[in-house]
Design a protein around this motif. Structure first.
Motif, short mmCIF file in Angstrom:
data_model
loop_
_atom_site.label_atom_id
_atom_site.label_comp_id
_atom_site.label_asym_id
_atom_site.label_seq_id
_atom_site.Cartn_x
_atom_site.Cartn_y
_atom_site.Cartn_z
N PHE A 112 -0.13 1.15 -4.26
CA PHE A 112 -0.26 1.25 -2.81
C PHE A 112 -1.57 0.65 -2.28
O PHE A 112 -2.01 0.97 -1.19
N THR A 113 -2.19 -0.21 -3.09
CA THR A 113 -3.45 -0.85 -2.69
C THR A 113 -3.36 -2.36 -2.92
O THR A 113 -2.83 -2.80 -3.94
N LYS A 114 -3.89 -3.11 -1.98
CA LYS A 114 -3.96 -4.56 -2.13
C LYS A 114 -5.31 -5.03 -1.60
O LYS A 114 -5.73 -4.64 -0.51
N GLU A 115 -6.00 -5.86 -2.42
CA GLU A 115 -7.32 -6.34 -2.09
C GLU A 115 -8.24 -5.17 -1.77
O GLU A 115 -8.99 -5.18 -0.78
N GLY A 116 -8.16 -4.15 -2.61
CA GLY A 116 -8.96 -2.95 -2.39
C GLY A 116 -9.67 -2.50 -3.64
O GLY A 116 -9.83 -3.24 -4.60
N VAL A 117 -10.06 -1.22 -3.63
CA VAL A 117 -10.85 -0.65 -4.73
C VAL A 117 -10.17 0.63 -5.22
O VAL A 117 -9.77 1.48 -4.41
#
Length: 388
Positions: free
Chosen positions: A311-316
């Motif tokens: 559930f994360t894209k271009e994140g941490v």
């Protein structure tokens, strides 16, 4: 009054009695029919099926007695199991020095006549008696004595049958648990293998489209090879854990260095995280050790990190753990899309679990979090979710 002596082998006798797991159970028609028949044949107002516990005579079936048990030290049946005779009979308790001032003779139920036959099991131990009593002195004839001995054998058969039924129920329950565990293992394998295989599939598809440079293609294929190696290791871990569960060994805890464990888990997610341009950060305390089942911990981390990446894209994605008094607090957080209160409320609902499509259109069954919660609870922990 002379209290019944305690036999030298009473500990072994008690062990045989406790094996039946019948003390303090409810009354059953089969045993009630026996005492009714004994009283009818012997023409007595009182009949009992008694089991002689360490300090009491407990009635599995009774007729003509209000109490559920007598102290062993005043029981007639305590003498019966000590006797070498096949039948222990007192024709008039008021003339027998062992019983003339016994509370059961002096007071209610005012026993005068008593005949008891020991319940001798297949291992030769006297676990109890079947007895008849009267408030008047008397004797039994040979037919009545024979009937009482026959009923004693029938009571032992009933006890053995009850024991056999319990063993069969336990075996059936164990078989059911093993079947459920087998299904659980298959679900775990299917769930945990899906994401790694999906990552490899994405790499192969990119390579097949020939939109990558030769350098990038070689690098991605190398990454795919590492991913397959990690998946094989995952399968080996799951199979080993499943085999351990099927054998009934349960969890074996060992000392685990948490930061190293998380670092190793991150390595297995390098491809999936890089495909979504996610950065993984390990903030676990360097000196943090816990005593736990390492395969279960891997499973927990694998599912939580996989969900964060899903559930994360271009994140941490960050894993943090530290010790608070006698507990270890571990968090897996992400900068992804979050979730609604409705979705959050159903995350651990084993009856209605479902999966939400990830930021890369990843699909799942929603089973991972259910199993994760199970593992955490088995290890003595709890899990909660916070989302904005």
């Amino acid at each position: 009054m002379v209290p019944p002596q305690i036999p030298s082998d009473d500990n072994r006798r008690l062990k045989e009695l406790y094996r039946y797991e019948v003390l303090d159970t409810s009354y059953e028609d089969e045993f009630n029919d026996v005492v009714q028949l004994a009283a009818t044949i012997c023409n007595t107002p009182i009949a009992l099926v008694s089991l002689i516990d360490q300090k009491r005579q407990w009635f599995k079936a009774k007729l003509g007695i209000e109490a559920n048990e007598f102290p062993r030290e005043i029981s007639f049946c305590g003498h019966t199991i000590n006797s070498d005779a096949a039948v222990f009979e007192i024709t008039d308790a008021t003339t027998d020095e062992r019983f003339l001032d016994n509370p059961l003779v002096v007071d209610s139920p005012y026993i005068r006549f008593y005949t008891g036959v020991p319940l001798i099991n297949n291992n030769g131990y006297k676990v109890g008696t079947i007895s008849v009593m009267d408030t008047q002195p008397r004797t039994l004839n040979s037919v009545q004595v024979y009937t009482l001995q026959t009923l004693a054998r029938q009571v032992v058969k009933l006890l053995d049958q009850n024991l056999l039924n319990k063993q069969l129920e336990q075996q059936q329950e164990k078989l059911q648990q093993q079947m459920e565990m087998q299904n659980r293992i298959l679900s775990i394998i299917a769930h945990d293998v899906r994401n790694p295989i999906g990552a490899v599939k994405s790499i192969i598809e990119l390579n097949a489209k020939k939109i990558l440079s030769q350098h990038d293609s070689v690098e991605l294929m190398n990454m795919a090879g590492k991913q397959i190696d990690g998946t094989v290791e995952l399968l080996n871990n799951l199979v080993d854990w499943g085999s351990m569960q099927m054998r009934g060994q349960g969890f074996e805890k060992e000392k685990v260095h948490m930061r190293t464990l998380v670092s190793n888990m991150f390595k297995s997610f390098e491809i999936m995280a890089s495909l979504k341009s996610n950065i993984m950060v390990n903030l676990v305390d360097e000196d943090l050790f816990i005593k736990s089942e390492i395969n279960a911990m891997r499973f927990i981390l694998r599912n939580l990190i996989s969900n964060a990446n899903k559930f994360t894209k271009e994140g941490v994605i960050t894993v943090y753990a530290h010790k608070e008094e006698n507990q270890v607090m571990m968090s897996v957080s992400d900068t992804g899309v979050g979730m609604t209160e409705e979705i959050k409320s159903k995350l651990f609902d084993g009856e209605h679990y479902q999966s939400t499509t990830g930021t890369g259109n990843e699909k799942g069954s929603g089973l991972g979090l259910i199993l994760t919660k199970d593992f955490i609870q088995i290890l003595g922990g709890t899990i909660k979710v916070e989302s904005a």
